[in-house]
Each structure stands twice: as C-alpha cells, then as structure tokens.
Motif scaffolding. Structure first.
Motif, PDB file in Angstrom:
ATOM      1  N   ALA A  44     -41.341 -16.388  38.988  1.00  0.00           N
ATOM      2  CA  ALA A  44     -40.936 -17.693  38.481  1.00  0.00           C
ATOM      3  C   ALA A  44     -39.430 -17.757  38.297  1.00  0.00           C
ATOM      4  O   ALA A  44     -38.845 -18.826  38.274  1.00  0.00           O
ATOM      5  N   ALA A  45     -38.791 -16.591  38.150  1.00  0.00           N
ATOM      6  CA  ALA A  45     -37.368 -16.534  37.840  1.00  0.00           C
ATOM      7  C   ALA A  45     -36.496 -16.773  39.060  1.00  0.00           C
ATOM      8  O   ALA A  45     -36.829 -16.376  40.172  1.00  0.00           O
ATOM      9  N   THR A  46     -35.382 -17.435  38.828  1.00  0.00           N
ATOM     10  CA  THR A  46     -34.326 -17.565  39.829  1.00  0.00           C
ATOM     11  C   THR A  46     -33.097 -16.834  39.294  1.00  0.00           C
ATOM     12  O   THR A  46     -32.568 -17.195  38.240  1.00  0.00           O
ATOM     13  N   LEU A  47     -32.679 -15.793  39.990  1.00  0.00           N
ATOM     14  CA  LEU A  47     -31.486 -15.057  39.588  1.00  0.00           C
ATOM     15  C   LEU A  47     -30.256 -15.739  40.158  1.00  0.00           C
ATOM     16  O   LEU A  47     -30.234 -16.111  41.330  1.00  0.00           O
ATOM     17  N   LEU A  48     -29.234 -15.900  39.326  1.00  0.00           N
ATOM     18  CA  LEU A  48     -28.005 -16.562  39.765  1.00  0.00           C
ATOM     19  C   LEU A  48     -27.024 -15.529  40.288  1.00  0.00           C
ATOM     20  O   LEU A  48     -26.819 -14.489  39.659  1.00  0.00           O
ATOM     21  N   ASP A  49     -26.407 -15.810  41.431  1.00  0.00           N
ATOM     22  CA  ASP A  49     -25.474 -14.844  41.999  1.00  0.00           C
ATOM     23  C   ASP A  49     -24.238 -14.686  41.129  1.00  0.00           C
ATOM     24  O   ASP A  49     -23.665 -13.600  41.033  1.00  0.00           O
ATOM     25  N   ARG A  50     -23.842 -15.776  40.489  1.00  0.00           N
ATOM     26  CA  ARG A  50     -22.747 -15.725  39.514  1.00  0.00           C
ATOM     27  C   ARG A  50     -23.242 -16.415  38.242  1.00  0.00           C
ATOM     28  O   ARG A  50     -23.468 -17.628  38.238  1.00  0.00           O
ATOM     29  N   PRO A  51     -23.411 -15.676  37.172  1.00  0.00           N
ATOM     30  CA  PRO A  51     -23.986 -16.240  35.947  1.00  0.00           C
ATOM     31  C   PRO A  51     -23.127 -17.360  35.354  1.00  0.00           C
ATOM     32  O   PRO A  51     -21.922 -17.438  35.568  1.00  0.00           O
ATOM     33  N   PHE A  52     -23.799 -18.229  34.600  1.00  0.00           N
ATOM     34  CA  PHE A  52     -23.111 -19.290  33.870  1.00  0.00           C
ATOM     35  C   PHE A  52     -22.441 -18.724  32.626  1.00  0.00           C
ATOM     36  O   PHE A  52     -22.992 -17.837  31.959  1.00  0.00           O
ATOM     37  N   ASN A  53     -21.285 -19.250  32.295  1.00  0.00           N
ATOM     38  CA  ASN A  53     -20.692 -18.968  30.992  1.00  0.00           C
ATOM     39  C   ASN A  53     -21.440 -19.758  29.932  1.00  0.00           C
ATOM     40  O   ASN A  53     -21.886 -20.877  30.178  1.00  0.00           O
ATOM     41  N   LYS A  54     -21.560 -19.196  28.769  1.00  0.00           N
ATOM     42  CA  LYS A  54     -22.231 -19.901  27.679  1.00  0.00           C
ATOM     43  C   LYS A  54     -21.327 -21.048  27.215  1.00  0.00           C
ATOM     44  O   LYS A  54     -20.130 -20.855  26.978  1.00  0.00           O
ATOM     45  N   PRO A  55     -21.862 -22.267  27.099  1.00  0.00           N
ATOM     46  CA  PRO A  55     -21.027 -23.409  26.719  1.00  0.00           C
ATOM     47  C   PRO A  55     -20.397 -23.231  25.335  1.00  0.00           C
ATOM     48  O   PRO A  55     -20.997 -22.638  24.441  1.00  0.00           O
ATOM     49  N   GLU A  56     -19.188 -23.761  25.204  1.00  0.00           N
ATOM     50  CA  GLU A  56     -18.559 -23.824  23.883  1.00  0.00           C
ATOM     51  C   GLU A  56     -19.124 -25.058  23.191  1.00  0.00           C
ATOM     52  O   GLU A  56     -18.605 -26.155  23.338  1.00  0.00           O
ATOM     53  N   LEU A  57     -20.188 -24.867  22.454  1.00  0.00           N
ATOM     54  CA  LEU A  57     -20.947 -25.991  21.920  1.00  0.00           C
ATOM     55  C   LEU A  57     -21.190 -25.822  20.428  1.00  0.00           C
ATOM     56  O   LEU A  57     -21.764 -24.831  19.982  1.00  0.00           O
ATOM     57  N   VAL A  58     -20.726 -26.795  19.651  1.00  0.00           N
ATOM     58  CA  VAL A  58     -20.981 -26.807  18.209  1.00  0.00           C
ATOM     59  C   VAL A  58     -21.692 -28.116  17.881  1.00  0.00           C
ATOM     60  O   VAL A  58     -21.131 -29.202  18.049  1.00  0.00           O
ATOM     61  N   LEU A  59     -22.948 -28.009  17.442  1.00  0.00           N
ATOM     62  CA  LEU A  59     -23.744 -29.179  17.108  1.00  0.00           C
ATOM     63  C   LEU A  59     -24.324 -29.026  15.712  1.00  0.00           C
ATOM     64  O   LEU A  59     -23.953 -28.109  14.972  1.00  0.00           O
ATOM     65  N   THR A  60     -25.234 -29.912  15.345  1.00  0.00           N
ATOM     66  CA  THR A  60     -25.857 -29.880  14.016  1.00  0.00           C
ATOM     67  C   THR A  60     -27.265 -29.317  14.132  1.00  0.00           C
ATOM     68  O   THR A  60     -28.061 -29.770  14.966  1.00  0.00           O
ATOM     69  N   ASP A  61     -27.582 -28.332  13.292  1.00  0.00           N
ATOM     70  CA  ASP A  61     -28.916 -27.737  13.361  1.00  0.00           C
ATOM     71  C   ASP A  61     -29.901 -28.500  12.480  1.00  0.00           C
ATOM     72  O   ASP A  61     -29.572 -29.548  11.913  1.00  0.00           O
ATOM     73  N   THR A  62     -31.111 -27.988  12.351  1.00  0.00           N
ATOM     74  CA  THR A  62     -32.163 -28.704  11.632  1.00  0.00           C
ATOM     75  C   THR A  62     -31.967 -28.710  10.125  1.00  0.00           C
ATOM     76  O   THR A  62     -32.679 -29.413   9.417  1.00  0.00           O
ATOM     77  N   THR A  63     -31.002 -27.951   9.645  1.00  0.00           N
ATOM     78  CA  THR A  63     -30.676 -27.993   8.209  1.00  0.00           C
ATOM     79  C   THR A  63     -29.522 -28.935   7.924  1.00  0.00           C
ATOM     80  O   THR A  63     -29.116 -29.095   6.763  1.00  0.00           O
ATOM     81  N   GLY A  64     -28.962 -29.534   8.991  1.00  0.00           N
ATOM     82  CA  GLY A  64     -27.843 -30.447   8.819  1.00  0.00           C
ATOM     83  C   GLY A  64     -26.490 -29.771   8.821  1.00  0.00           C
ATOM     84  O   GLY A  64     -25.474 -30.418   8.554  1.00  0.00           O
ATOM     85  N   ASN A  65     -26.466 -28.478   9.174  1.00  0.00           N
ATOM     86  CA  ASN A  65     -25.213 -27.724   9.176  1.00  0.00           C
ATOM     87  C   ASN A  65     -24.696 -27.498  10.588  1.00  0.00           C
ATOM     88  O   ASN A  65     -25.471 -27.498  11.552  1.00  0.00           O
ATOM     89  N   PRO A  66     -23.382 -27.289  10.739  1.00  0.00           N
ATOM     90  CA  PRO A  66     -22.819 -27.005  12.059  1.00  0.00           C
ATOM     91  C   PRO A  66     -23.386 -25.695  12.606  1.00  0.00           C
ATOM     92  O   PRO A  66     -23.598 -24.737  11.853  1.00  0.00           O
ATOM     93  N   TRP A  67     -23.628 -25.678  13.898  1.00  0.00           N
ATOM     94  CA  TRP A  67     -24.188 -24.480  14.540  1.00  0.00           C
ATOM     95  C   TRP A  67     -23.428 -24.215  15.815  1.00  0.00           C
ATOM     96  O   TRP A  67     -23.423 -25.024  16.734  1.00  0.00           O
ATOM     97  N   ASN A  68     -22.730 -23.075  15.856  1.00  0.00           N
ATOM     98  CA  ASN A  68     -21.887 -22.706  16.986  1.00  0.00           C
ATOM     99  C   ASN A  68     -22.697 -21.841  17.940  1.00  0.00           C
ATOM    100  O   ASN A  68     -23.081 -20.726  17.605  1.00  0.00           O
ATOM    101  N   LEU A  69     -22.978 -22.375  19.124  1.00  0.00           N
ATOM    102  CA  LEU A  69     -23.840 -21.678  20.073  1.00  0.00           C
ATOM    103  C   LEU A  69     -23.316 -20.287  20.414  1.00  0.00           C
ATOM    104  O   LEU A  69     -24.073 -19.307  20.372  1.00  0.00           O
ATOM    105  N   ARG A  70     -22.044 -20.187  20.765  1.00  0.00           N
ATOM    106  CA  ARG A  70     -21.506 -18.886  21.154  1.00  0.00           C
ATOM    107  C   ARG A  70     -21.540 -17.876  20.007  1.00  0.00           C
ATOM    108  O   ARG A  70     -21.930 -16.721  20.198  1.00  0.00           O
ATOM    109  N   GLU A  71     -21.158 -18.317  18.822  1.00  0.00           N
ATOM    110  CA  GLU A  71     -21.116 -17.396  17.686  1.00  0.00           C
ATOM    111  C   GLU A  71     -22.506 -16.969  17.242  1.00  0.00           C
ATOM    112  O   GLU A  71     -22.761 -15.795  16.968  1.00  0.00           O
TER     113      GLU A  71
END
Length: 217
Positions: A44-71
């Motif tokens: 089922a898996a597709t392996l990527l020849d060059r992996p994606f960088n993790k997005p620099e993304l800061v959103l709001t989590d289910t508790t209403g607090n900021p959540w930094n994806l990378r961190e």
C-alpha cells in the motif's frame, strides 16, 4: 516484491490538476489530484525518492492552545492527514483504520506514535468539535485547526491540495481535499512514505512497526 516509488516533483506537479471531495462528489478543476498511493500488487505504501520536509506549521489544537508541528513531532514517528470531521466516508474511515492498526502495536510504540489530523474545514471544525470527533477515533490523536490559507499552504508543500469548503445546491457543505496520509521518519523528520485512501487496516498494521523505527515498509 517491490514498493512503488514516486518523485516528489510528480506529486507537486499533480497538485495543480484536480481533487476529489469526500462523499463521492465529482472532481473539480483547479484543485489537487487525489493520489491513490502506490498501490502495487502487495504494497500500500509509496516510497518517495526525495522525502518531504515537515511543514513549518503552527495551528490551534483541541485544547485551544498553539501547537507547533515541527517542535511537537521532532524525533517521533508521525502520520499526517488533512480532512474534515463532517466528511461522510473517507476521513472517518482513514482515521479509524489507523486507530485500529495502532492498537496492535506494543504500548511503548503506541505512546511514541504521533497521528495528526489537520482540518480542511476550519470554519466548522473548532477545537471543541475536533476533540469530540477524534475522541471517538483515538483520544491520543492530535487535531489542529486555524487559518485556512495557512493550512492550505502547508498541505501543498506535501503535494496535497485543498479548496475552501463550499455549499452545494442541496445545502450540503463539501470540503475538497487530497486523501493522502504522509508518514514522517523519527530518524530524519522527513515525510518519506505516502498512503492513499485505499489503504486498509491490515496495510497499516503491517507497516506501522517499521514506520515507528523509521524503516521502509
């Protein structure tokens, strides 16, 4: 027996074509191709020849607090999926499949795995509604909401396109989005494996032990 490989360039190029809506709506030009994953005869898996960088993304989590994806996911095996809680089929099935497969892991691996659900319909998916929806799937899953443009831009860096939710003639609100799950390695923090909407519980159950270690499924 070979896992399909695709190029990151191909995924990003596909992101200017068409996309598919949950609920079986017809494709719409100007969005993103829903890439069904590297479905070969045995993988089922597709392996990527060059992996994606993790997005620099800061959103709001289910508790209403900021959540930094990378961190918050640094050094952790991570699965990321973009969808919405009012989706009638693909989104709940995808998250349910992952939740069931996760339960087959040893407790330590379950605790280490990060599963992140980013809404494509932030106007309706509030922190509270995301929390209630994800609790029924797996309370440990992370739900994120926030500014639509920010979410859309982050998704596109992963070859996933989304359009703002629209209301059809029947009054139903539909969010058009790609249905890929991206797996990020705990070794490199890069997205190196892609799964499409046809991925089953058995597929995830077989692959998660390897993804946890940052190995190729």
């Amino acid at each position: 027996m070979r896992t399909t490989r695709v190029t990151v360039a191909a995924l990003l190029a596909a992101a200017v074509l068409t996309l598919t809506a949950c609920g079986g709506e017809s494709a719409k030009p100007g969005g993103v191709t829903q890439i069904a994953g590297g479905q070969s005869n045995d993988k089922a898996a597709t392996l990527l020849d060059r992996p994606f960088n993790k997005p620099e993304l800061v959103l709001t989590d289910t508790t209403g607090n900021p959540w930094n994806l990378r961190e918050q996911t640094k050094g952790k095996p991570t699965l990321i999926y973009f969808g919405y809680t009012n989706c009638p089929d693909v989104c709940p099935l995808t998250m349910s499949n992952i939740a069931v497969a996760k339960k087959a892991l040893p407790k330590a691996d379950q605790d280490n795995l990060r599963v992140v659900f980013v809404t494509t319909d932030p106007e309706r998916d509030t922190p509270e509604s995301l929390a209630a929806w994800l609790k029924a799937q797996d309370p440990s899953f992370v739900g994120l909401t926030g500014d639509f443009a920010t979410i859309q831009a982050a998704a596109r860096t992963l070859g996933i396109g989304i359009d703002a939710a629209t209301t059809g003639a029947d009054g139903k609100v539909v969010s058009m989005h790609g249905a890929q799950v991206i797996a990020f390695s705990p070794k490199t923090d890069e997205g190196y494996v892609l799964y499409g909407e046809g991925t089953t519980v058995d597929d995830y159950t077989k692959d998660l032990p390897k993804l946890i270690k940052g190995e190729n499924p």
